[in-house]
Design an enzyme around this catalytic site. Structure first.
Site, PDB file in Angstrom:
ATOM      1  N   CYS A 132       0.824  -1.213   0.000  1.00  0.00           N
ATOM      2  CA  CYS A 132       0.000   0.000   0.000  1.00  0.00           C
ATOM      3  C   CYS A 132       0.861   1.268   0.000  1.00  0.00           C
ATOM      4  O   CYS A 132       1.447   1.595  -1.005  1.00  0.00           O
ATOM      5  CB  CYS A 132      -0.986  -0.042   1.171  1.00  0.00           C
TER       6      CYS A 132
ATOM      7  N   HIS B  86      -3.696  -5.417   1.301  1.00  0.00           N
ATOM      8  CA  HIS B  86      -3.014  -5.617   2.583  1.00  0.00           C
ATOM      9  C   HIS B  86      -3.002  -7.099   2.987  1.00  0.00           C
ATOM     10  O   HIS B  86      -3.897  -7.540   3.707  1.00  0.00           O
ATOM     11  CB  HIS B  86      -3.728  -4.822   3.681  1.00  0.00           C
TER      12      HIS B  86
ATOM     13  N   GLU C 221      -1.163  -8.481   5.160  1.00  0.00           N
ATOM     14  CA  GLU C 221      -0.945  -8.620   6.618  1.00  0.00           C
ATOM     15  C   GLU C 221      -2.251  -8.529   7.399  1.00  0.00           C
ATOM     16  O   GLU C 221      -2.302  -8.904   8.566  1.00  0.00           O
ATOM     17  CB  GLU C 221       0.069  -7.566   7.092  1.00  0.00           C
TER      18      GLU C 221
END
Lengths: 205, 84
Positions: free
Chosen positions: A86, A178, A180
């Protein structure tokens, strides 16, 4: 696997990335952005957030942090990989380490959603959260071979539905979604693990 | 000498400007002007020092190319540069 996670003023996904790495059994530590030398890492993450408040353009001011010079040397020495997520993708484009640029979503919205993507011949789902995620490809370079992640239904107007790409040497990898945020089963989606495993596979570790 | 400069940064003509399009839509919807084409941009006011006008131009151009604009996306114009 040893991961370094760069933290700029305004980075807000550092902890998520750190915890995801630890969950996968990797060593992980934070790197404050004013560090001009780096220890040996297998992968260095530039996590999501709003570095320097995204003033002027997303990622524009972060590229001048001392750690970016160290990261250039890290890439040049081919010690390991750099992964931008990002805001990290935006910083890598702003630094000229990746081709192209990222700018405002065509629909003028901050998009916060779970998005379907094409990755390694399969469909996966990952969260996105960005306002400047429209990828503009470079005019004079062909980057088709560098794309590893595409949107199924383009949410932001990116050229060629591009959601993630490599540099020419495949030592830098960056994506707008994302991963994560999709590692722990409590979040309802664990497709992010596939991206982390992909990084590990690229490193042959 | 003391220099003051004003710089305009705007997206290149072939890059779509969603903020500009949003303004155009409002102009159409409110009947203020249905024919307007709008591009948005940023404005910077810079104060600095230079030995002469040539050096001043070099300084401002360097600031614009290295920090204020991304050459993949944007173009800039020095609207005004003057000695204070």
């Amino acid at each position: 696997m040893k991961a370094g996670i760069v933290v700029f003023p305004g980075t807000n996904c550092g902890r998520d990335t750190y915890e995801a790495c630890r969950f996968l059994g990797w060593n992980a530590e934070y790197i404050w952005h004013n560090k001009s030398t780096l220890k040996d890492y297998d992968v260095i993450f530039l996590p999501g957030g709003f570095s320097y408040g995204d003033y002027i353009r997303a990622g524009c001011l972060a590229k001048f942090s001392p750690v970016m010079t160290a990261i250039r040397e890290f890439i040049y020495s081919e010690k390991g990989m750099v992964a931008g997520i990002c805001n990290g993708f935006q910083i890598l484009c702003e630094s000229g380490l990746l081709e192209g640029a990222l700018t405002y979503n065509l629909n003028n919205k901050f998009i916060c959603d779970d998005i379907e993507l094409y990755f390694e011949g399969e469909e996966i789902c990952l969260p996105v959260a960005h306002k400047e995620g429209r990828y503009i490809k470079p005019k004079d370079t062909v980057i088709n071979d560098l794309i590893f992640l595409k949107y199924k239904r383009n949410p932001n107007g990116s050229d060629d539905d591009i959601a993630g790409l490599y540099d020419k040497k495949r030592k830098i990898l960056a994506l707008m979604p994302h991963p994560e945020r999709a590692v722990f089963k409590e979040t309802g989606n664990t497709d992010g693990i596939k991206i982390f495993n992909f990084i590990q596979k690229e490193l042959n570790l | 000498m003391k220099i003051s400069a004003e710089v305009k940064v705007i997206l290149k003509d072939d890059i779509k400007d969603p903020a500009g399009l949003a303004v155009e839509n409002i102009l159409k919807r409110t009947n203020i002007d249905a024919e307007s084409s709008v591009r948005t941009g940023k404005f910077f006011s810079i104060k600095t020092f230079a030995q002469n006008r040539i050096e001043a131009m070099e300084k401002i151009n360097k600031i614009c190319t290295e920090v204020l604009t991304n050459p993949n996306l944007e173009q800039y114009e020095i609207i005004r540069i003057k000695e204070e």
